[in-house]
Write a protein that holds these residues in place. Structure first.
Motif, PDB file in Angstrom:
ATOM      1  N   GLN A 460      -2.691  63.727  -4.547  1.00  0.00           N
ATOM      2  CA  GLN A 460      -2.940  65.015  -5.192  1.00  0.00           C
ATOM      3  C   GLN A 460      -3.405  66.048  -4.172  1.00  0.00           C
ATOM      4  OE1 GLN A 460      -2.038  65.467  -8.373  1.00  0.00           O
ATOM      5  NE2 GLN A 460      -2.399  67.646  -8.031  1.00  0.00           N
ATOM      6  N   LYS A 461      -4.243  65.596  -3.224  1.00  0.00           N
ATOM      7  CA  LYS A 461      -4.699  66.478  -2.149  1.00  0.00           C
ATOM      8  C   LYS A 461      -3.506  66.952  -1.322  1.00  0.00           C
ATOM      9  CE  LYS A 461      -7.893  66.432   1.802  1.00  0.00           C
ATOM     10  NZ  LYS A 461      -8.881  65.600   2.547  1.00  0.00           N
ATOM     11  N   ARG A 463      -0.339  67.228  -2.339  1.00  0.00           N
ATOM     12  CA  ARG A 463       0.490  68.160  -3.118  1.00  0.00           C
ATOM     13  C   ARG A 463      -0.190  69.522  -3.264  1.00  0.00           C
ATOM     14  NH1 ARG A 463       2.897  67.197  -9.240  1.00  0.00           N
ATOM     15  NH2 ARG A 463       4.412  68.893  -9.167  1.00  0.00           N
ATOM     16  N   ASP A 464      -1.497  69.504  -3.549  1.00  0.00           N
ATOM     17  CA  ASP A 464      -2.221  70.767  -3.731  1.00  0.00           C
ATOM     18  C   ASP A 464      -2.206  71.620  -2.465  1.00  0.00           C
ATOM     19  OD1 ASP A 464      -2.770  70.007  -6.295  1.00  0.00           O
ATOM     20  OD2 ASP A 464      -4.837  69.369  -5.893  1.00  0.00           O
ATOM     21  N   THR A 465      -2.337  70.959  -1.298  1.00  0.00           N
ATOM     22  CA  THR A 465      -2.342  71.689  -0.028  1.00  0.00           C
ATOM     23  C   THR A 465      -1.023  72.414   0.193  1.00  0.00           C
ATOM     24  OG1 THR A 465      -3.866  70.092   0.946  1.00  0.00           O
ATOM     25  CG2 THR A 465      -2.638  71.481   2.468  1.00  0.00           C
ATOM     26  N   LYS A 467       1.088  73.326  -2.071  1.00  0.00           N
ATOM     27  CA  LYS A 467       1.317  74.335  -3.104  1.00  0.00           C
ATOM     28  C   LYS A 467       0.619  75.646  -2.778  1.00  0.00           C
ATOM     29  CE  LYS A 467       2.632  72.090  -7.385  1.00  0.00           C
ATOM     30  NZ  LYS A 467       2.326  71.974  -8.828  1.00  0.00           N
ATOM     31  N   LYS A 468      -0.356  75.596  -1.845  1.00  0.00           N
ATOM     32  CA  LYS A 468      -1.125  76.797  -1.504  1.00  0.00           C
ATOM     33  C   LYS A 468      -0.358  77.747  -0.575  1.00  0.00           C
ATOM     34  CE  LYS A 468      -5.666  74.651  -2.106  1.00  0.00           C
ATOM     35  NZ  LYS A 468      -6.908  74.192  -1.429  1.00  0.00           N
ATOM     36  N   ARG A 493       5.017  61.290  -5.053  1.00  0.00           N
ATOM     37  CA  ARG A 493       4.558  62.655  -4.777  1.00  0.00           C
ATOM     38  C   ARG A 493       5.405  63.314  -3.688  1.00  0.00           C
ATOM     39  NH1 ARG A 493       2.069  64.103  -9.245  1.00  0.00           N
ATOM     40  NH2 ARG A 493       0.119  62.989  -9.632  1.00  0.00           N
TER      41      ARG A 493
END
Length: 562
Positions: A460-461, A463-465, A467-468, A493
């Motif tokens: 998740q970390k 993917r979130d990175t 997406k930023k 992922r």
């Protein structure tokens, strides 16, 4: 090279045991047998079963563990750590239930050995071990207070919290003679440990207390007054009666017996290795422990494991081969056959004094205090395991402790994962990805380096990175040279990220992927599915190919405009 399942005894017999060492093992075995006598009886009584079951276990299991085990000096038998589990099983399922749970636990340990899980059991977190060991020590201490003071109480409540009101309400029935014998036992054991460590203080205390109680006609409870005579023979071997429903209800206690027995035996073997400079065979040790528990149950005994204190006594007495453990079992057998009728005269307050000392020594109090100053997750695991062991039961404590330990490992692994982009800097020189190594990276190319395992806790970390990103690049390079492994969630992922970027026309390049990770990607079908994904070994090749893609795209756009 010896098989990981070959008993140490077989290896040493092939090499040849010197005559001098044989006699040292004989002496050590006799000494350990004498030390084990009061402990075997005390552990059985504290566990809620008759005293001969402790002797039977020490003899049968002690012999098998030494004969088949993977340690040169391990001494097996009933231990204080099992008191909490055994007492709980006896209260809930009776002695027959305990026999069946021990039988099942033996097969579980045997299976663990055959699956070669011995190497992995040493990874049990230390705070968890200290938590349940110290918790067991507190429970043992509390369970002995009735006999320690000779308090007249029909039966001790099973729950820890209920024990204290019952003891306080009946404290006026304290027996001064029993209290005196208990204090004498405790002081004798402490004195002999300091002044004459080679002489078993527990045995000296038992002899003195038994003779004193008989000579002065002291009105104290004895083994005979509560349990009757100790048989001087083994019961017939028989298979425990069971049905499917009983097996289902006892599977948790059986697993607890297996886990605790495996952990304690291997910890004892590790401690012994440090004392003699040797190396045990963990899987052979588990096979021996499992076999010992199976036969202990067949003959009416209780759970057994490697005993750290008796193993250390064996080493200090000169024992260096499994013959010492075999002689220890034979010594106990001889004592049982010749002296069993006299064992019924032993005062229970004396045995309670012995167990109080055992409880204090088995508690990891210095380590407990030290861990309270460590990381907050370690403190949480320690306190939760300790309190659950004391207030509820060891089975729940191990389950919750293992779950918390797993969460802690995942949290720390997740914290170790770093995802660094082109616009980020760090003080570590090895992390300066772009200024020196790639000084002229076009703005149409985004480069991210992933450091650490790409597993389910960190995805998740990841993917979130990504997406930023404020504006999607033309080419995204994921540098994965420091990704040691990837699991199914990580692959999922990664597949999602690539698909998301491809929807926006972004081309993804994987750079420097390790061979083990490539194998996982191939096995999962990822590479076959993601045919558009590009993969290059070096970052220079990846950047060069990315620039070519940008140039080709720009040329196509120019041609289209013209």
């Amino acid at each position: 090279m010896s098989s990981p399942f070959q008993p140490k005894l077989v290896t040493l017999l092939k090499e040849g045991i010197p005559r001098q060492q044989f006699f040292k093992d004989l002496v050590a075995g006799i000494i350990v047998g004498i030390v084990a006598l009061p402990l075997a009886i005390a552990f059985a009584i504290a566990s809620g079963v008759s005293p001969e079951k402790g002797l039977i276990t020490a003899i049968i299991a002690g012999f098998i563990i030494s004969a088949l085990g993977g340690s040169r000096v391990q001494i097996g038998g009933p231990t204080g750590a099992f008191i909490v589990i055994v007492l709980g099983i006896v209260h809930q399922y009776g002695v027959d239930g305990l026999t069946l749970a021990t039988f099942m636990g033996g097969f579980i340990i045997l299976l663990m050995g055959w699956l070669r899980l011995g190497d992995f059991l040493t990874y049990i977190p230390y705070p968890l071990v200290v938590g349940f060991t110290s918790g067991i020590a507190v429970v043992i201490f509390t369970s002995q207070l009735r006999d320690l003071f000779g308090i007249q109480l029909a039966s001790m409540p099973a729950d820890f919290i209920d024990k204290w009101p019952a003891l306080f309400q009946n404290f006026h029935t304290l027996n001064p003679a029993a209290t005196g014998l208990a204090l004498f036992t405790i002081l004798t054991m402490i004195l002999f440990q300091k002044k004459w460590p080679r002489i078993p203080g527990s045995l000296v205390a038992i002899l003195c207390c038994t003779l004193g109680a008989q000579a002065f006609h002291l009105q104290v409870d004895t083994i005979g007054s509560r349990f009757g005579d100790i048989p001087a023979h083994f019961p017939p071997m028989q298979l425990p009666a069971f049905d499917f429903q009983t097996l289902r209800s006892l599977i948790q206690p059986a697993i607890a017996i297996a886990l605790l027995g495996s952990i304690e035996s291997l910890l004892s073997a590790v401690v012994a290795d440090g004392m003699i400079g040797g190396r045990h065979r963990p899987n052979a040790e588990l096979v021996a422990q499992g076999t010992a528990n199976i036969f202990s149950a067949l003959i009416g005994g209780i759970p057994a494991t490697g005993a750290i204190a008796r193993t250390a006594t064996n080493i200090r007495s000169g024992g260096r081969t499994p013959l010492a453990g075999i002689f220890h079992a034979l010594t106990l057998l001889l004592i049982m056959l010749l002296l069993a009728p006299y064992a019924k005269l032993i005062p229970l307050s004396c045995l309670a004094g012995i167990l109080v000392v055992v409880a204090y020594r088995m508690g990891e109090w210095h380590s407990f205090a030290s861990l309270l100053r460590s990381h907050r997750m370690d403190i949480l695991i320690l306190l939760v395991t300790f309190l659950l062991t004391v207030l509820f039961d060891l089975i729940l404590a191990i389950e919750v402790g293992m779950a918390l330990s797993g969460m802690m490992v995942m949290k720390r692994l997740n914290d170790s994962v770093q995802i660094q982009g082109t616009n980020e800097t760090t003080e570590a020189e090895d992390n300066r990805l772009f200024e020196e190594e790639i000084p002229d990276l076009p703005k149409e190319i985004a480069l991210f380096e992933i450091r650490g395992p790409l597993y389910f806790g960190a995805t998740q970390k990841f993917r979130d990175t990504l997406k930023k990103l404020n504006q999607p690049p033309r080419v995204l390079i994921l540098r994965m040279r420091h990704v040691p492994f990837i699991d199914a969630t990580g692959i999922y992922r990664l597949r999602e990220v690539i698909r998301d970027f491809e929807k926006h026309g972004v081309i993804v390049i994987l750079s420097g992927v390790q061979k083990s990770v490539v194998s996982e990607l191939e096995a999962s079908g990822f590479l076959a599915e993601q045919q558009a994904v590009r993969m290059y070994e070096s970052i220079a090749h990846s950047v060069s190919r990315a620039k070519e893609i940008i140039n080709d795209t720009s040329s196509e756009s120019t041609a289209a405009d013209a």
